[in-house]
Design an enzyme around this catalytic site. Structure first.
Site, mmCIF file in Angstrom:
data_model
loop_
_atom_site.group_PDB
_atom_site.id
_atom_site.type_symbol
_atom_site.label_atom_id
_atom_site.label_comp_id
_atom_site.label_asym_id
_atom_site.label_seq_id
_atom_site.Cartn_x
_atom_site.Cartn_y
_atom_site.Cartn_z
ATOM 1 N N CYS A 9 16.823 27.722 14.023
ATOM 2 C CA CYS A 9 16.593 28.435 15.293
ATOM 3 C C CYS A 9 16.021 29.808 14.971
ATOM 4 O O CYS A 9 15.550 30.036 13.851
ATOM 5 C CB CYS A 9 17.879 28.507 16.120
ATOM 6 S SG CYS A 9 19.220 29.469 15.374
ATOM 7 N N ASN A 12 19.583 32.205 13.656
ATOM 8 C CA ASN A 12 20.593 31.514 12.817
ATOM 9 C C ASN A 12 22.000 32.091 13.028
ATOM 10 O O ASN A 12 22.792 32.189 12.083
ATOM 11 C CB ASN A 12 20.197 31.554 11.324
ATOM 12 C CG ASN A 12 21.028 30.644 10.427
ATOM 13 O OD1 ASN A 12 21.316 30.976 9.288
ATOM 14 N ND2 ASN A 12 21.424 29.492 10.926
ATOM 15 N N CYS A 14 23.378 31.536 16.640
ATOM 16 C CA CYS A 14 23.897 30.828 17.825
ATOM 17 C C CYS A 14 23.717 29.314 17.726
ATOM 18 O O CYS A 14 24.671 28.569 17.525
ATOM 19 C CB CYS A 14 23.222 31.332 19.094
ATOM 20 S SG CYS A 14 23.512 33.085 19.448
ATOM 21 N N ARG A 15 22.480 28.843 17.884
ATOM 22 C CA ARG A 15 22.245 27.403 18.034
ATOM 23 C C ARG A 15 22.275 26.618 16.732
ATOM 24 O O ARG A 15 22.956 25.582 16.649
ATOM 25 C CB ARG A 15 20.892 27.165 18.739
ATOM 26 C CG ARG A 15 20.867 27.652 20.165
ATOM 27 C CD ARG A 15 19.454 27.723 20.695
ATOM 28 N NE ARG A 15 18.662 28.713 19.965
ATOM 29 C CZ ARG A 15 17.373 28.918 20.112
ATOM 30 N NH1 ARG A 15 16.691 28.155 20.957
ATOM 31 N NH2 ARG A 15 16.747 29.854 19.426
ATOM 32 N N SER A 16 21.537 27.071 15.730
ATOM 33 C CA SER A 16 21.487 26.253 14.503
ATOM 34 C C SER A 16 22.813 26.223 13.736
ATOM 35 O O SER A 16 23.151 25.167 13.182
ATOM 36 C CB SER A 16 20.301 26.625 13.601
ATOM 37 O OG SER A 16 20.378 27.943 13.139
ATOM 38 N N ASP A 124 18.536 29.112 24.712
ATOM 39 C CA ASP A 124 19.117 30.082 23.784
ATOM 40 C C ASP A 124 20.302 30.799 24.435
ATOM 41 O O ASP A 124 20.113 31.594 25.355
ATOM 42 C CB ASP A 124 18.049 31.083 23.364
ATOM 43 C CG ASP A 124 18.478 31.842 22.125
ATOM 44 O OD1 ASP A 124 19.704 31.962 21.900
ATOM 45 O OD2 ASP A 124 17.607 32.287 21.379
HETATM 46 P P1 4NP Z 1 19.697 31.782 17.959
HETATM 47 O O1 4NP Z 1 19.834 32.913 19.069
HETATM 48 O O2 4NP Z 1 18.223 31.685 17.613
HETATM 49 O O3 4NP Z 1 20.198 30.549 18.614
HETATM 50 O O4 4NP Z 1 20.537 32.220 16.766
HETATM 51 C C1 4NP Z 1 19.337 34.222 18.944
HETATM 52 C C2 4NP Z 1 20.001 35.122 18.181
HETATM 53 C C3 4NP Z 1 19.540 36.441 18.110
HETATM 54 C C4 4NP Z 1 18.406 36.813 18.813
HETATM 55 C C5 4NP Z 1 17.741 35.868 19.575
HETATM 56 C C6 4NP Z 1 18.195 34.580 19.635
HETATM 57 N N1 4NP Z 1 17.964 38.153 18.762
HETATM 58 O O5 4NP Z 1 17.024 38.485 19.531
HETATM 59 O O6 4NP Z 1 18.489 38.966 17.994
#
Ligand code: 4NP
Length: 155
Positions: A9, A12, A14-16, A124
């Site tokens: 993702c 790294n 939240c989702r992955s 997300d």
């Molecule tokens: P992820 O979510 O891609 O599922 O880990 C996010 C985590 C952090 C950010 C965006 C999405 N960020 O903008 O910092």
């Protein structure tokens, strides 16, 4: 040679990591730990070294799944490995992965393995805050993914 499944993702956190933990649990339940190695990484390096987001840790814990990984970013070499399935959470991740490596035949989007028709991208939760919805989508698609890999690999 061990099969690798790498969930990807943006951050790294939240989702992955959620997909990695859920998929690892399914692999363990199927007794396939020696055949399949599970990992996750981000397309960005924004959160490198950080633990998973509290929302991800909370919903995993609520479902009896432990996770202690920390964020890292993908490196080009692991994307072109013949034994690695690269599983993107959304279209943007998939596009980035495909721009980093010429090997595209084992790159998928997680919801290609979903039984639901809610859309092709895992939303997300970093922005939506809806970790429950993400967990439901991830769990369902991870089951489909494991079934597909077992069929393809004959295990
Ligand atoms: P992820 O979510 O891609 O599922 O880990 C996010 C985590 C952090 C950010 C965006 C999405 N960020 O903008 O910092």
């Amino acid at each position: 040679m061990k099969i690798r499944v790498l969930f990807v993702c943006l951050g790294n956190i939240c989702r992955s990591p959620m997909a990695e933990a859920v998929f690892q649990q399914l692999v363990n339940e199927a007794g396939l730990e020696t055949e399949i190695e599970v990992d996750s990484a981000g397309t960005s390096s924004w959160h490198v070294g950080e633990p998973a987001h509290p929302g991800t840790r909370k919903i995993l814990a609520r479902n009896g799944i432990s996770y202690s990984g920390t964020s890292r970013s993908i490196d080009r070499a692991e994307l072109s490995d013949d034994h690695t399935y690269v599983i993107a959470m959304d279209e943007s991740n998939e596009r980035q992965i495909k721009s980093l490596s010429q090997k595209h035949d084992r790159v998928f989007r997680l919801l290609e393995f979903s039984t639901q028709t809610a859309g092709r991208d895992v939303p997300d939760p970093y922005y939506s805050g809806d970790f429950d919805l993400v967990y439901t989508l991830v769990e369902d698609a991870c089951r489909g993914l494991l079934k597909a890999i077992k069929d393809w690999e004959g295990i």
